[in-house]
Write a protein that holds these residues in place. Structure first.
Motif, PDB file in Angstrom:
ATOM      1  N   ARG A 104     -79.261  41.556 -58.395  1.00 39.47           N
ATOM      2  CA  ARG A 104     -79.497  40.308 -57.655  1.00 39.47           C
ATOM      3  C   ARG A 104     -78.445  39.298 -58.069  1.00 39.47           C
ATOM      4  N   TRP A 105     -78.337  38.236 -57.276  1.00 35.88           N
ATOM      5  CA  TRP A 105     -77.341  37.217 -57.566  1.00 35.88           C
ATOM      6  C   TRP A 105     -77.731  36.429 -58.810  1.00 35.88           C
TER       7      TRP A 105
ATOM      8  N   TRP B 118     -72.347  35.652 -56.279  1.00 40.61           N
ATOM      9  CA  TRP B 118     -72.395  35.963 -54.851  1.00 40.61           C
ATOM     10  C   TRP B 118     -71.192  36.810 -54.435  1.00 40.61           C
ATOM     11  N   GLU B 119     -70.029  36.447 -54.935  1.00 36.33           N
ATOM     12  CA  GLU B 119     -68.806  37.137 -54.520  1.00 36.33           C
ATOM     13  C   GLU B 119     -68.765  38.592 -54.983  1.00 36.33           C
TER      14      GLU B 119
ATOM     15  N   ARG C 203     -71.438  42.125 -53.047  1.00 35.76           N
ATOM     16  CA  ARG C 203     -71.038  43.065 -51.987  1.00 35.76           C
ATOM     17  C   ARG C 203     -70.241  44.256 -52.545  1.00 35.76           C
TER      18      ARG C 203
ATOM     19  N   VAL D 276     -78.578  41.966 -51.066  1.00 40.75           N
ATOM     20  CA  VAL D 276     -77.241  41.980 -50.492  1.00 40.75           C
ATOM     21  C   VAL D 276     -77.186  41.084 -49.266  1.00 40.75           C
ATOM     22  N   TRP D 277     -76.002  40.964 -48.669  1.00 38.16           N
ATOM     23  CA  TRP D 277     -75.833  40.227 -47.434  1.00 38.16           C
ATOM     24  C   TRP D 277     -76.531  40.985 -46.309  1.00 38.16           C
ATOM     25  N   PHE D 278     -76.843  40.278 -45.235  1.00 35.36           N
ATOM     26  CA  PHE D 278     -77.607  40.854 -44.125  1.00 35.36           C
ATOM     27  C   PHE D 278     -77.019  42.145 -43.572  1.00 35.36           C
ATOM     28  N   ASP D 279     -75.713  42.190 -43.412  1.00 43.77           N
ATOM     29  CA  ASP D 279     -75.110  43.347 -42.756  1.00 43.77           C
ATOM     30  C   ASP D 279     -74.702  44.466 -43.712  1.00 43.77           C
ATOM     31  N   ASP D 280     -74.846  44.292 -45.002  1.00 48.45           N
ATOM     32  CA  ASP D 280     -74.428  45.317 -45.956  1.00 48.45           C
ATOM     33  C   ASP D 280     -75.120  46.668 -45.759  1.00 48.45           C
TER      34      ASP D 280
ATOM     35  N   TYR E 283     -81.015  43.258 -38.512  1.00 50.84           N
ATOM     36  CA  TYR E 283     -80.235  43.478 -39.731  1.00 50.84           C
ATOM     37  C   TYR E 283     -80.894  44.516 -40.638  1.00 50.84           C
TER      38      TYR E 283
END
Length: 154
Positions: free
Chosen positions: A49-50, A83-84, A87, A105-109, A141
């Motif tokens: 997690r972030w 955050w960076e 991914r 993760v980000w929505f589209d990962d 997503y």
């Protein structure tokens, strides 16, 4: 006796809070209803997690994680990244097949490596039916070819 508008609002709000509060206080927690999963003996989870932005969020997350471990016997390791870095770390873990079991993760990962993810449709459909469905955007997503490959966070 004369009632002001504030008296009416205060009385109505108090009655509504009392009625709703008694419903929730006298019933079991919503999360205790429904699907039941039994962990394997010796099961462990590793979560990516972030890094926390707010200390209160981190404190609550760790307290909830501790309660989960106490309730299930499953040890949880929480790895934190900026955050960076989420991914690329998630992509490497998915493609190598080693690393965290769960990832924020980000929505589209999930669509970058869907064949590396477990089908969590049973849980996704259960949560959707229990809480009135999913909004279309987050559901798109979270699903691929009609199956949940992730779960929206919020």
């Amino acid at each position: 006796m004369k009632f002001t508008r504030r008296d009416v609002i205060r009385t109505t709000a108090g009655a509504a809070a009392g009625a709703l509060g008694s419903r929730f206080i006298s019933s079991p927690a919503l999360a205790q209803d429904g699907l039941k999963y039994k962990p394997e003996d010796g099961a462990k989870l590793r979560l990516l997690r972030w890094s926390p932005f707010v200390q209160g969020d981190e404190d609550q997350w760790l307290a909830n994680t501790k309660r989960f471990t106490e309730a299930t016997g499953v040890e949880v390791r929480v790895d934190k990244e900026s955050w960076e870095d989420i991914r690329p770390k998630a992509a490497v873990a998915a493609n190598v097949g080693s690393g965290p079991d769960l990832m924020f993760v980000w929505f589209d990962d999930p669509h970058q490596y869907p064949d590396k993810l477990h089908d969590v449709s049973e849980l996704g459909e259960y949560l959707g039916s229990k809480y009135g469905g999913w909004h279309e955007g987050p559901k798109q997503y979270a699903t691929r070819d009609g199956k949940f490959v992730g779960l929206p966070l919020g």
